[in-house]
Design an enzyme around this catalytic site. Sequence first.
Site, PDB file in Angstrom:
ATOM      1  N   CYS A   1      33.016  38.875  37.251  1.00 15.19           N
ATOM      2  CA  CYS A   1      34.329  38.199  37.368  1.00 15.19           C
ATOM      3  C   CYS A   1      34.452  37.033  36.210  1.00 15.19           C
ATOM      4  O   CYS A   1      35.380  36.675  35.925  1.00 15.19           O
ATOM      5  CB  CYS A   1      34.482  37.565  38.588  1.00 15.19           C
ATOM      6  SG  CYS A   1      34.642  38.744  40.164  1.00 15.19           S
TER       7      CYS A   1
ATOM      8  N   HIS B   1      39.364  31.340  38.818  1.00 18.99           N
ATOM      9  CA  HIS B   1      38.899  32.629  39.296  1.00 18.99           C
ATOM     10  C   HIS B   1      39.464  32.791  40.663  1.00 18.99           C
ATOM     11  O   HIS B   1      39.340  31.976  41.653  1.00 18.99           O
ATOM     12  CB  HIS B   1      37.572  33.195  39.297  1.00 18.99           C
ATOM     13  CG  HIS B   1      37.219  34.150  39.891  1.00 18.99           C
ATOM     14  ND1 HIS B   1      38.037  35.573  39.728  1.00 18.99           N
ATOM     15  CD2 HIS B   1      36.378  35.007  40.662  1.00 18.99           C
ATOM     16  CE1 HIS B   1      37.726  36.594  40.310  1.00 18.99           C
ATOM     17  NE2 HIS B   1      36.723  36.114  40.882  1.00 18.99           N
TER      18      HIS B   1
ATOM     19  N   ASN C   1      41.301  39.304  44.754  1.00 18.37           N
ATOM     20  CA  ASN C   1      40.444  39.176  43.627  1.00 18.37           C
ATOM     21  C   ASN C   1      40.576  40.504  42.766  1.00 18.37           C
ATOM     22  O   ASN C   1      39.936  41.358  43.137  1.00 18.37           O
ATOM     23  CB  ASN C   1      38.903  38.915  44.096  1.00 18.37           C
ATOM     24  CG  ASN C   1      37.892  38.586  43.128  1.00 18.37           C
ATOM     25  OD1 ASN C   1      38.178  38.864  42.047  1.00 18.37           O
ATOM     26  ND2 ASN C   1      36.959  38.138  43.645  1.00 18.37           N
TER      27      ASN C   1
END
Length: 327
Positions: A112, A252, A282
Amino acid sequence: MVYSKIIGTGAYVPARIVKNDELSKMVETNDEWITSRTGIKERRISIGERTYQIAAKAATEAIKNAGIDKKDIDMIILATITPDFFMPSTANLVQAELGLEDIPSFDIAAGCTGFVYGLQIADQFIKSKQSKTILVIGAEVLSKVTDWSDRNTCVLFGDGAGAVVLKSSNQEGIICTYTGSQGDLQESLTLPAVPLKNPFLQVQNNNGKPNHISMCGKEVFQFATRIMIKSISQVLNKSNLLIDDIDYIIPHQANIRIIDHVARELKVERQRFIINLDRFGNTSSASIPLALDEAHKKKIFCPGNRVIMVAFGGGLTWGAALSNWTM
Ligand code: COA
């Protein structure tokens, strides 16, 4: 002195919305649990679109927003953990989709944190005068590697893409970047590729793990809070700035509780964090450019603002980029 600065942003998400209630019909979960433990209310899921297609849509919008001719793009860097192929890279497919010729294009895999790694690489190419205008994309179709029978993970992820155009300038845009990794923590968040199997193996390997995401949520949670604070401190120290000199933080988008923890530790009000995980979940490499694009469209940033983008992910990896907002 040559700097790199963001001159355009773009995003694309599939139209299909999957709300928490829909997941509660598939696994033992409910909207109250997901909302209170993660902050996520819904996510977008691809019902046919591939990673390169959503990436190209985000990139097209970023090019339009930048007001440049697409032929000015001289490199494509695409961050993803859900490529369409090992070969060609998803960036190659985007290059073809956009009709760009002869330029280098490649994928990077950094979990990520991929978009922050991408920004760092692009910044170096521009500062070393090897490139002038780079497309940096984060794009994921995580739904194809999600175990839809695992309530620990399937409630967290979504599909989407975000992109920026980074251009050389004599005005300072990106001030500094910082990245790191720790491979010995790999087991806490994994997405296996192809298991080793060939006719020459002494013992045939039939126990390759299925290729879906598995995770130890608690370990990742603790790592995330620690490493986001460290990453932010690193870019502040490197640029001789204090947290009060920063206008916005784009974290994030993994879990609202992780963001709240970081906000409390840094003594930064929640309003200075850009948050959209309630609507997209996410989206891995796409999460920061998606949130960045949304904030830009809502005119949240003003020229002269300082923005930190900060991420963590499988690897384990982490990183942050500190930039002046110049648009
Ligand atoms: N619905 C209902 N119950 C669930 C559930 C779900 N979707 N997922 C887990 N549970 C249950 C667990 O089985 C556990 O039950 P038990 O107490 O009977 O064993 C209970 O809820 C608590 O689970 P726990 O794992 O302790 O929850 P948590 O508060 O740590 O939250 C995460 C779980 C995954 C939301 C959280 O750990 C997290 O966000 N971690 C970081 C993950 C991340 O960011 N990953 C991506 C990195 S890029």
